[in-house]
Design an enzyme around this catalytic site. Sequence first.
Site, PDB file in Angstrom:
ATOM      1  CG  HIS A 158      -0.105  -0.025   2.552  1.00  0.00           C
ATOM      2  ND1 HIS A 158       0.743  -0.723   3.007  1.00  0.00           N
ATOM      3  CD2 HIS A 158       0.054   1.099   3.383  1.00  0.00           C
ATOM      4  CE1 HIS A 158       0.908  -0.583   4.185  1.00  0.00           C
ATOM      5  NE2 HIS A 158       0.831   0.815   4.432  1.00  0.00           N
ATOM      6  CG  ASP A 188       1.559   5.126   4.731  1.00  0.00           C
ATOM      7  OD1 ASP A 188       1.133   4.165   4.633  1.00  0.00           O
ATOM      8  OD2 ASP A 188       3.045   5.236   5.025  1.00  0.00           O
ATOM      9  CG  HIS A 217       5.015   1.092   2.686  1.00  0.00           C
ATOM     10  ND1 HIS A 217       4.638   2.326   2.266  1.00  0.00           N
ATOM     11  CD2 HIS A 217       4.614   0.802   4.005  1.00  0.00           C
ATOM     12  CE1 HIS A 217       3.690   2.910   3.040  1.00  0.00           C
ATOM     13  NE2 HIS A 217       3.708   1.826   3.998  1.00  0.00           N
ATOM     14  NE  ARG A 227       9.314  -4.836  10.793  1.00  0.00           N
ATOM     15  CZ  ARG A 227       8.537  -3.985  10.604  1.00  0.00           C
ATOM     16  NH1 ARG A 227       7.425  -3.717  10.673  1.00  0.00           N
ATOM     17  NH2 ARG A 227       9.287  -2.515  10.259  1.00  0.00           N
TER      18      ARG A 227
END
Length: 340
Positions: free
Chosen positions: A213, A215, A270, A280
């Site tokens: 996607h 941002d 990304h 993570r």
Amino acid sequence: MVVLSKPVIQHFSSPFILNQGPVGLSSESQIPLIDLSEPDAKHAIVKACEDFGFFKVVSHGVPLDFISNLESEAVGFFSLPPSEKEKAGPANPFGYGNKKIGPNGDVGWVEYLLLKADTSYLSKLPSGFGNNPEKFRSAVNDYILAVRKMGCEILELMADGLKIQQRNVLSKLLMDEQSDSAFRLNHYPPCPEVNEASGDGAPPPNMIGFGEHTDPQIISILRSNNISGLQISTMDGSWIPVPPDQTSFFINVGDSLQVMTNGRFKSVRHRVMANGSKSRLSMIYFGGPPLSERIVPLPALVKGKESLYKEFTWFEYKKSSYKSRLSDNRLALFQRIAAT
């Protein structure tokens, strides 16, 4: 229960810095690296935004104890039993979410907290946010204020590099009392099926922590623990991994900034891949303008040129974005002519 290892914030220089002045390249993945203390950082920022839409910053001025405190609070929250975490949800859009990303069918191997990046909003968070909500609120607020300050510094250096006389033309949007900024904590637990790749080159759905996607905001400021997973798409469409560095920050150009630079900067696509054995944790500040702000190319950047985009407000674009899937090209609906 998913238990994260306690964060270890070490005081060391990034191993990927090359001795190349204000901007270097990561030795592993060619990610631009910018030292904000260098006098030529403004030009390095512009070049990184043009070439990648993404860069790493050091000498950022965000206190390491703010980073450590927030990571500790996030670890504590995501280590709670599901029934306790769900008291902070469901995400609509703010609150706690698990696997479901947005209202349109996107899913990922992730649980998250999405919050408004607003002191007044944070002061009213309900009691479901961890064992000590006041400590959690304080850690989030301290971190957001420090990261926003860094983001404004970057945007002002950016304006300098673009030779825009009003250097706060972008940063004032983040500092506005009506700024529609957001903050997200993402936890990607170990995925037991991560090694079951199909062999056709494309990752199976259960390997995706957060799907590809862009941002929609102006800029995004990302920091994670020392676990890999983040990947960015380069201008030729290939995916490259971003080596983690828990003491540095990564900056994404958002859709709004792409429009405001009339396509000179590209919003970076990304994604995050799941990890088979380690958790993570990432924290992202999304710097957005007020809802009523007109998103148009800056006059200084369109002299003698045609605007590539139709005029719209941030509210209109945000509303359109919530109707789309993660991987959609949301700006396509607002383009006048194809950006090059």
